[in-house]
Design an enzyme around this catalytic site. Structure first.
Site, PDB file in Angstrom:
ATOM      1  CG  HIS A 288      -2.044   1.167   1.390  1.00  0.00           C
ATOM      2  ND1 HIS A 288      -1.739   2.187   0.842  1.00  0.00           N
ATOM      3  CD2 HIS A 288      -3.269   0.684   1.783  1.00  0.00           C
ATOM      4  CE1 HIS A 288      -3.196   3.130   1.029  1.00  0.00           C
ATOM      5  NE2 HIS A 288      -3.835   1.920   1.105  1.00  0.00           N
TER       6      HIS A 288
ATOM      7  CB  THR B 191     -15.068  22.073 -50.798  1.00  0.00           C
ATOM      8  OG1 THR B 191     -14.953  22.406 -51.440  1.00  0.00           O
ATOM      9  CG2 THR B 191     -14.404  23.611 -49.332  1.00  0.00           C
ATOM     10  CG  HIS B 192     -15.946  17.681 -50.334  1.00  0.00           C
ATOM     11  ND1 HIS B 192     -16.435  16.737 -49.989  1.00  0.00           N
ATOM     12  CD2 HIS B 192     -16.664  19.259 -50.662  1.00  0.00           C
ATOM     13  CE1 HIS B 192     -17.617  17.428 -49.560  1.00  0.00           C
ATOM     14  NE2 HIS B 192     -17.139  18.571 -50.080  1.00  0.00           N
TER      15      HIS B 192
ATOM     16  CB  SER C  89      17.894   6.131 -43.318  1.00  0.00           C
ATOM     17  OG  SER C  89      16.688   4.944 -43.623  1.00  0.00           O
TER      18      SER C  89
ATOM     19  CE  LYS D 121      10.561  10.622 -49.176  1.00  0.00           C
ATOM     20  NZ  LYS D 121       9.138  10.026 -49.967  1.00  0.00           N
TER      21      LYS D 121
ATOM     22  CD  GLU E 134       4.946  11.977 -42.027  1.00  0.00           C
ATOM     23  OE1 GLU E 134       3.920  12.134 -43.069  1.00  0.00           O
ATOM     24  OE2 GLU E 134       5.987  11.528 -41.499  1.00  0.00           O
TER      25      GLU E 134
END
Length: 438
Positions: free
Chosen positions: A72, A151-152, A273, A278, A285
């Site tokens: 406890h 939109t969309h 890597s 990139k 993200e």
């Protein structure tokens, strides 16, 4: 929280050393409160304060060792504190026996937890102020940076990047309001005993401790109602959701085919890597991913609201995870988003090129309205505009040229309909709202 997403400020609030130090302060204040009303001898309360252990790593380790016996944690804490007071005094003068007098574990635990939540909320409020400042600055910088509104996911009408960011700032400001309310809701405490009836601890003791800590005493059972904690978790989840809203948009704008914005890329950084070219939207993200955890923690917190009778401990194990983790994550997500926005690279030329890529179709609604104003029915006007718009799409030709060649279209409406300044003439309605932010 794993170190990767921890922040030093939140670690200071949620560390075991901080937690048990707060427990100790509540116990000492309660002893002093009992001395104020004559229950505890004043000399004993002073001895407890003077001989109390230091809240450090050794103190935490001693509690953990004792908990292995007691099974406890609070009982182990009380044992360690009492032993430390006796040892420091050099004699058992009876003072240590007043530690935890009349209280149940949740009196101390819930008071400390709300104390931690209040301090965590204050850290979050400071960070959200900084994020709003970054957003408002970015919005004003790009007030007139024209881009296509979607939109969309499809070209709609022109807008500006600044208008987009201004709306983000206003939403974060609403999150600040929610967070401030949650902060006030959790800044409470209770020392009302086993079922909240003050049978062994008078309200004056609770008031004394609450005043010392800046926490508001509230009626409770053995535990403070968990809707309060749920509100805090909602505020954290809402912050995460808003940051994800921004992150998802910025991820789309960074797609190669769009490339209207780009996260900053520092010297020596590597995006992949395997592929040296990139430059990935890693911050956006990360924010998207962590917002999912914040929402999941909210669900767990809401499930803690319903406890058996005056209490059980089904909530305890959950809260040991979700409350500190959500505090850390909300802080980290805002700080990461603030850095992303501060270092964001915006490409106005690319925004203009993308706007122009749909052959002028972004002005279809002003053309429609111009035809209606010239006397056509809305359905007839819609049919004319849609017919020419579909041909522009299918054949890849200039929309205005098709309209100018259409006998059903009065050419005198086209200059106004295709005027970009007309489309953006009322942006002040959005930006004046930024002036009203506290």
């Amino acid at each position: 929280m794993i170190p990767r997403y921890s922040t030093p400020e939140m670690t200071d609030v949620w560390s075991d050393t901080s937690k048990w130090g707060r427990y100790l302060e509540v116990e000492l204040l309660a002893t002093e409160a009992h001395a104020e009303i004559g229950v505890v001898p004043a000399d004993d309360a002073a001895s407890c304060r003077a001989n109390a252990p230091t809240a450090d790593d050794a103190f935490v380790e001693a509690i953990l060792e004792r908990e292995a016996v007691t099974d406890h944690d609070v009982a182990a804490f009380v044992d360690v504190v009492q032993s430390a007071i006796i040892d420091a005094a050099g004699v058992d003068d009876g003072a240590a026996k007043w530690i935890h007098y009349g209280m149940t574990s949740s009196d101390v635990g819930d008071t400390v937890l709300c104390w931690q939540l209040r301090d965590a909320a204050d850290i979050l409020l400071a960070e959200i102020d900084r994020l709003i400042e970054v957003l408002v600055g970015l919005a004003r910088e790009h007030r007139d940076t024209v881009m296509i509104g979607r939109t969309h996911g499809v070209h709609a009408e022109p807008t500006t990047f600044g208008a987009k960011v201004a709306l983000w700032a206003l939403q974060v400001a609403r999150d600040r309001t929610r967070l401030q309310a949650a902060r006030d809701t959790v800044a409470v405490m209770k020392l009302s005993g086993a079922v909240g009836t003050y049978s062994n601890v008078p309200p004056s003791v609770e008031a004394f401790v609450g005043n010392a800590l800046g926490l508001q005493p509230v009626p409770a059972t053995q535990v403070i109602a968990r809707d309060r904690h749920g509100e805090f978790l909602y505020a954290c989840a809402s912050i995460g959701a808003t940051c994800e809203l921004m992150a998802v948009e910025l991820r789309h704008l960074q797609r190669t085919e769009v490339r209207e914005a780009q996260e900053g890329f520092k010297p020596g950084q590597k995006g992949s890597s395997a592929m040296p070219h990139k430059r990935n939207p890693i911050s956006a993200e990360t924010v998207s991913g962590l917002s999912r955890v914040l929402r999941s923690n909210l669900l767990a917190g809401l499930q803690d609201v319903a406890l058996w009778h005056e209490r059980d401990i089904s909530h305890s194990s959950v809260e040991r995870v979700v409350l500190p983790d959500s505090s850390h994550l909300a802080h980290y997500v805002m700080r990461r988003m603030g850095r992303l926005l501060s270092n964001l690279v915006v490409f106005p030329e690319r925004m203009q090129a993308n706007l122009d890529a749909s052959y002028g179709l972004v002005f279809s609604q002003p053309v429609l309205l111009g035809l209606v104003a010239s006397g056509l029915t809305r359905d007839d006007a819609y049919r004319i505009v849609q017919r020419n718009a579909m041909q522009a799409w299918d054949d890849g030709v200039d929309f205005r040229s098709l309209l100018e060649a259409d006998d059903e279209v009065p050419n005198d409406i086209l200059d106004d309909a295709f005027d970009l300044r007309r489309s953006l003439s009322n942006l002040d309605t959005i930006f004046t709202q930024l002036d009203d932010l506290p």
